[in-house]
Design an enzyme around this catalytic site. Structure first.
Site, short mmCIF file in Angstrom:
data_model
loop_
_atom_site.label_atom_id
_atom_site.label_comp_id
_atom_site.label_asym_id
_atom_site.label_seq_id
_atom_site.Cartn_x
_atom_site.Cartn_y
_atom_site.Cartn_z
N ARG A 1 -54.18 12.28 -123.33
CA ARG A 1 -54.31 11.90 -121.92
C ARG A 1 -54.99 10.54 -121.76
NH1 ARG A 1 -56.89 16.52 -119.70
NH2 ARG A 1 -58.78 15.26 -119.68
N LYS B 1 -40.38 -1.25 -111.11
CA LYS B 1 -39.50 -2.28 -110.61
C LYS B 1 -39.26 -3.34 -111.69
CE LYS B 1 -39.67 0.35 -107.06
NZ LYS B 1 -40.56 0.27 -105.93
N ASP C 1 -51.04 -4.09 -103.21
CA ASP C 1 -49.80 -3.73 -103.91
C ASP C 1 -49.00 -5.02 -104.05
OD1 ASP C 1 -47.18 -2.97 -104.54
OD2 ASP C 1 -47.30 -1.10 -103.41
N TYR D 1 -45.76 0.07 -98.00
CA TYR D 1 -44.71 0.94 -98.55
C TYR D 1 -44.82 2.34 -97.93
CZ TYR D 1 -42.36 3.47 -102.42
OH TYR D 1 -41.54 4.27 -103.18
C1 LIG Z 1 -41.30 1.40 -105.34
C2 LIG Z 1 -42.59 0.99 -104.82
C3 LIG Z 1 -43.75 1.74 -105.03
C4 LIG Z 1 -43.71 3.08 -105.71
O1 LIG Z 1 -43.26 3.02 -107.02
P1 LIG Z 1 -42.58 4.29 -107.71
O2 LIG Z 1 -42.61 3.94 -109.13
O3 LIG Z 1 -41.23 4.43 -107.11
O4 LIG Z 1 -43.45 5.48 -107.39
C5 LIG Z 1 -44.94 1.26 -104.55
N1 LIG Z 1 -45.00 0.09 -103.87
C6 LIG Z 1 -43.92 -0.66 -103.65
C7 LIG Z 1 -44.06 -1.94 -102.92
C8 LIG Z 1 -42.68 -0.24 -104.10
O5 LIG Z 1 -41.60 -0.98 -103.85
#
Ligand SMILES: *Cc1c(COP(=O)(O)O)cnc(C)c1O
Length: 393
Positions: free
Chosen positions: A57, A207, A182, A110
């Site tokens: 972990r 992403k 973010d 988001y």
């Molecule tokens: C997709 C996304 C997330 C979440 O990511 P996941 O891996 O899909 O949980 C968070 N913030 C932004 C800006 C995103 O585009």
């Protein structure tokens, strides 16, 4: 050293892996100690917060290579890998908030992060309010005595407003408020969040870092001062990123610096082409001169990625937009972005805004420009718009 070089070398220790260029995937839960003395030494290193292989972990050498590489690119102190981008967003918020605290969240955040705040955080006694991301230094007036965190997303991944992060961070820091941001759109290459005053930088690595639409991953990087809280919460909650997924993220990262310029250039080309279509009211892309966020983007970002939004005119019906979607051959219809492929998605954010009115004239969609030849993408759009026109005519 340029980042395009750094991204290849950060976190690599071939001498520890029999010379292998990449660390192998360690599938491990139990990590055996050779003796009681080793066991005690291991525990002592863990207590001193040394990076190490203690238990599955806590991550393995694959995880640590990835975390070290991200921390270096972010210019941060340390990084933790989370099992998804959303886990990174929620894990960061949980780390710095407790019952009775107040958090200020940008209105363009988001959707699932907003949902986490409105459900989980509220349930645990944290009060949540939203603010206009265009506020800049004006955020000062919204900071309450119980405010502990300002949470940003710049640009927002659906409406693409760019926030004046240094101004917001300066105001927050005057009140000892932590800034979490973010930065998924900007990636660790094109947006140096920590250098702009952010304390805790979050990315959905799902992403561009993973980059191939085949794994979920999140990363959170902190400054030295904010590290302990993040680490403690991560351990308390039991977050842990799976070894195969960490490997995919690390592998994706190595080529990110050559992928991003293609996403950037193709995104801008497509955005410019779309701007010229008579059915288009507005294209939301901070790299376009004339975009409301353009000046801040030029000041603070080192590049643009392939995600942007398009508002259609009021005269375009929802079914006409859907005809466009169905006519496209190269743009897939699906959530997420940052992979090699091109995507299109209807955007439904007007309902979820609470601090600001976001009332587009007509239907809205979001495009991710993939690595396809941009001329092919434009040709696909040409025939897509023919279908849109055929539908409304
Ligand atoms: C997709 C996304 C997330 C979440 O990511 P996941 O891996 O899909 O949980 C968070 N913030 C932004 C800006 C995103 O585009």
């Amino acid at each position: 050293m340029k980042d395009t070089t750094r991204i290849l070398h950060a976190g690599r220790h071939p001498e520890e892996q029999h010379g292998a260029v990449n660390p192998p995937v360690y599938h491990a839960s139990t990590i055996l100690a050779g003796s009681v003395a080793d066991w005690k030494a291991q525990n002592a290193r863990r207590a001193k917060d040394e990076v190490g292989t203690y238990y599955g972990r806590y991550g393995t050498p694959t995880t640590h290579a990835f975390e070290e590489a991200i921390a270096e690119l972010e210019g941060g102190y340390r990084t933790l890998a989370y099992p998804s981008g959303l886990a990174a967003c929620s894990g960061a918020l949980m780390a710095y908030l407790r019952a009775g605290d107040h958090v200020l969240i940008a209105d363009n955040v988001y959707g699932p992060t907003r949902h986490f705040a409105d459900t989980f955080l509220m349930r645990y006694g944290v009060s949540v309010s939203y603010f206009d991301p265009a506020l800049g230094a004006g955020i000062d007036a919204l900071i309450e005595p119980r405010t502990r965190v300002v949470y940003l997303e710049s640009p927002g991944s659906h409406t693409f407003e760019v926030a004046d992060v240094p101004a917001i961070a300066a105001a927050a820091h005057r009140h000892d408020v932590i800034v979490i941001s973010d930065n998924t759109w900007g990636t660790p290459l094109y947006y140096k969040a920590i250098a702009h005053g952010v304390d805790v930088s979050v990315h959905a690595a799902t992403k561009y870092i993973v980059g191939h639409s085949d794994a979920m991953m999140g990363v959170v990087t902190t400054t030295r001062e904010t590290w302990a809280r993040l680490r403690d919460t991560y351990r308390q909650v039991g977050f842990s990123a799976a070894p195969d997924d960490v490997y995919l993220a690390l592998r994706g990262l190595r080529s990110m610096a050559v992928r991003l310029p293609v996403h950037w250039a193709s995104g801008v080309r497509l955005a410019q082409w779309l701007q010229e279509q008579p059915e288009v009211e507005r294209v939301m892309h901070p790299a376009l001169p004339g975009d409301a966020g353009h000046a801040l983007w030029r000041r603070d970002f080192l590049g643009a990625t392939g995600l942007f939004g398009v508002c259609l005119k009021a005269s375009v019906s929802q079914p006409a937009m859907e005809a466009l979607f169905d006519a496209l051959a190269l743009f897939g219809l699906g959530a997420s972005w940052g992979g090699f492929e091109s995507l299109i998605l209807p955007t439904e954010v007007a309902r979820s805004r609470t601090a600001t009115a976001w009332q587009p004239a007509g239907p809205v969609f979001r495009i991710h420009a993939g690595l396809d030849a941009v001329d092919d993408l434009i040709a696909d759009m040409v025939q897509g718009f023919a279908a849109l026109r055929g539908h409304s005519g």
